[in-house]
Design a protein around this motif. Structure first.
Motif, PDB file in Angstrom:
ATOM      1  N   GLU A 109       0.830  -1.205   0.000  1.00 23.08           N
ATOM      2  CA  GLU A 109       0.000   0.000   0.000  1.00 23.08           C
ATOM      3  C   GLU A 109       0.865   1.256   0.000  1.00 23.08           C
ATOM      4  O   GLU A 109       0.600   2.214  -0.745  1.00 23.08           O
ATOM      5  N   ALA A 110       1.891   1.248   0.832  1.00 19.24           N
ATOM      6  CA  ALA A 110       2.766   2.419   0.943  1.00 19.24           C
ATOM      7  C   ALA A 110       3.529   2.668  -0.358  1.00 19.24           C
ATOM      8  O   ALA A 110       3.690   3.818  -0.788  1.00 19.24           O
ATOM      9  N   ASN A 111       4.000   1.616  -0.988  1.00 16.12           N
ATOM     10  CA  ASN A 111       4.725   1.767  -2.252  1.00 16.12           C
ATOM     11  C   ASN A 111       3.822   2.261  -3.374  1.00 16.12           C
ATOM     12  O   ASN A 111       4.270   3.007  -4.258  1.00 16.12           O
ATOM     13  N   LYS A 112       2.567   1.847  -3.348  1.00 15.32           N
ATOM     14  CA  LYS A 112       1.619   2.355  -4.350  1.00 15.32           C
ATOM     15  C   LYS A 112       1.434   3.852  -4.188  1.00 15.32           C
ATOM     16  O   LYS A 112       1.462   4.611  -5.169  1.00 15.32           O
ATOM     17  N   LYS A 173       3.724  -5.634  -6.479  1.00 10.58           N
ATOM     18  CA  LYS A 173       3.396  -6.926  -7.076  1.00 10.58           C
ATOM     19  C   LYS A 173       2.082  -6.923  -7.857  1.00 10.58           C
ATOM     20  O   LYS A 173       1.814  -7.856  -8.612  1.00 10.58           O
ATOM     21  N   ASP A 174       1.277  -5.912  -7.673  1.00 10.68           N
ATOM     22  CA  ASP A 174      -0.026  -5.815  -8.326  1.00 10.68           C
ATOM     23  C   ASP A 174       0.171  -5.527  -9.811  1.00 10.68           C
ATOM     24  O   ASP A 174       0.462  -4.398 -10.215  1.00 10.68           O
ATOM     25  N   GLU A 175      -0.021  -6.541 -10.650  1.00 12.67           N
ATOM     26  CA  GLU A 175       0.250  -6.407 -12.083  1.00 12.67           C
ATOM     27  C   GLU A 175      -0.676  -5.404 -12.762  1.00 12.67           C
ATOM     28  O   GLU A 175      -0.255  -4.670 -13.655  1.00 12.67           O
ATOM     29  N   ALA A 176      -1.938  -5.366 -12.352  1.00 15.40           N
ATOM     30  CA  ALA A 176      -2.885  -4.423 -12.950  1.00 15.40           C
ATOM     31  C   ALA A 176      -2.470  -2.991 -12.641  1.00 15.40           C
ATOM     32  O   ALA A 176      -2.515  -2.106 -13.513  1.00 15.40           O
ATOM     33  N   PHE A 177      -2.054  -2.759 -11.418  1.00  9.83           N
ATOM     34  CA  PHE A 177      -1.591  -1.438 -11.011  1.00  9.83           C
ATOM     35  C   PHE A 177      -0.342  -1.047 -11.798  1.00  9.83           C
ATOM     36  O   PHE A 177      -0.229   0.073 -12.308  1.00  9.83           O
ATOM     37  N   HIS A 179       0.675  -2.114 -14.704  1.00 11.42           N
ATOM     38  CA  HIS A 179       0.339  -1.876 -16.108  1.00 11.42           C
ATOM     39  C   HIS A 179      -0.273  -0.486 -16.284  1.00 11.42           C
ATOM     40  O   HIS A 179       0.098   0.260 -17.209  1.00 11.42           O
ATOM     41  N   MET A 180      -1.174  -0.108 -15.380  1.00 13.79           N
ATOM     42  CA  MET A 180      -1.842   1.189 -15.459  1.00 13.79           C
ATOM     43  C   MET A 180      -0.837   2.334 -15.320  1.00 13.79           C
ATOM     44  O   MET A 180      -0.847   3.287 -16.113  1.00 13.79           O
ATOM     45  N   ILE A 181       0.042   2.223 -14.337  1.00 12.97           N
ATOM     46  CA  ILE A 181       1.010   3.297 -14.092  1.00 12.97           C
ATOM     47  C   ILE A 181       2.022   3.389 -15.225  1.00 12.97           C
ATOM     48  O   ILE A 181       2.370   4.491 -15.682  1.00 12.97           O
ATOM     49  N   LYS A 182       2.515   2.247 -15.698  1.00 14.81           N
ATOM     50  CA  LYS A 182       3.501   2.259 -16.779  1.00 14.81           C
ATOM     51  C   LYS A 182       2.923   2.854 -18.060  1.00 14.81           C
ATOM     52  O   LYS A 182       3.622   3.582 -18.787  1.00 14.81           O
ATOM     53  N   ASP A 183       1.655   2.565 -18.337  1.00 15.07           N
ATOM     54  CA  ASP A 183       1.006   3.152 -19.511  1.00 15.07           C
ATOM     55  C   ASP A 183       0.917   4.670 -19.377  1.00 15.07           C
ATOM     56  O   ASP A 183       1.181   5.415 -20.326  1.00 15.07           O
TER      57      ASP A 183
END
Length: 208
Positions: A109-112, A173-177, A179-183
């Motif tokens: 959570e903190a890293n997000k 580790k959240d792949e969806a997260f 992917h969203m941020i990298k895009d």
């Protein structure tokens, strides 16, 4: 709060052996300086008869610049706070399986949050870049240098913010997260690079 320090005090804090503030807060500061300079150019253009044909746009740019300046100043402390939350999560107890699970969740959570905050900085810096190229184009030519510096400092802030986004993504580790941020980072990078190039080219035309 960091923003309450003198310029010298803030610089000394950056130079200390404390891990925060660091590059993230410095990036937000760079962006805020860019926004402030954009507003300065507007102040030297607004109300001048010579620039009567661009007054409406200058007033709009000034309003946007002031808002971005305030947001980016706020992010200076928020970035450091986000980093401190990551450090706090890593210090949680990990003796039992339950404690390990809670600690792992808190770290994620903190890293997000530590990724999302510099992303806000990057987005704000792109908006400053948009204003910079406009005031460099239509603003008072006597402040062309200030408009150009607005652009290059905003671009530095953008790049610094993106570095901070990416370094925090490495622990998520959240792949969806991811992917969203990298895009989003990719989209912002294209816009920022194009705007920076326009600013450099325009500055060369106007300043030499």
């Amino acid at each position: 709060m960091l923003i309450d320090k003198t310029v010298t005090g803030f610089i000394e804090e950056l130079a200390s052996n404390s891990p925060a503030p660091g590059g993230g807060s410095a990036a937000a500061l760079a962006g805020s300086l860019g926004a402030a300079l954009t507003t300065m150019v507007c102040n030297f253009t607004e109300g001048k008869p010579k620039f009567s044909d661009v007054q409406d746009e200058i007033v709009q740019i000034k309003g946007k610049g002031l808002t971005l300046k305030s947001d980016l100043v706020k992010y200076i402390d928020e970035d450091t706070n986000a980093f401190n939350e990551v450090m706090k999560a890593y210090k949680l107890p990990k003796e039992s399986d339950e404690e390990k699970a809670i600690r792992s969740e808190k770290i994620q959570e903190a890293n997000k949050q530590a990724s999302l905050l510099p992303l806000k900085v990057a987005e704000a810096c792109v908006e400053v870049l948009k204003l910079s190229i406009r005031v460099l184009t239509i603003g008072n030519p006597n402040t062309a240098c200030d408009a150009a510096v607005s652009g290059v400092t905003a671009y530095a802030g953008f790049q610094g913010a993106i570095f901070n986004v990416k370094i925090n993504l490495s622990s998520i580790k959240d792949e969806a997260f991811l992917h969203m941020i990298k895009d989003r980072v990719g989209e912002l990078q294209v816009d920022a690079d194009q705007l920076n190039q326009q600013i450099l080219e325009r500055a060369k035309e106007v300043i030499g």
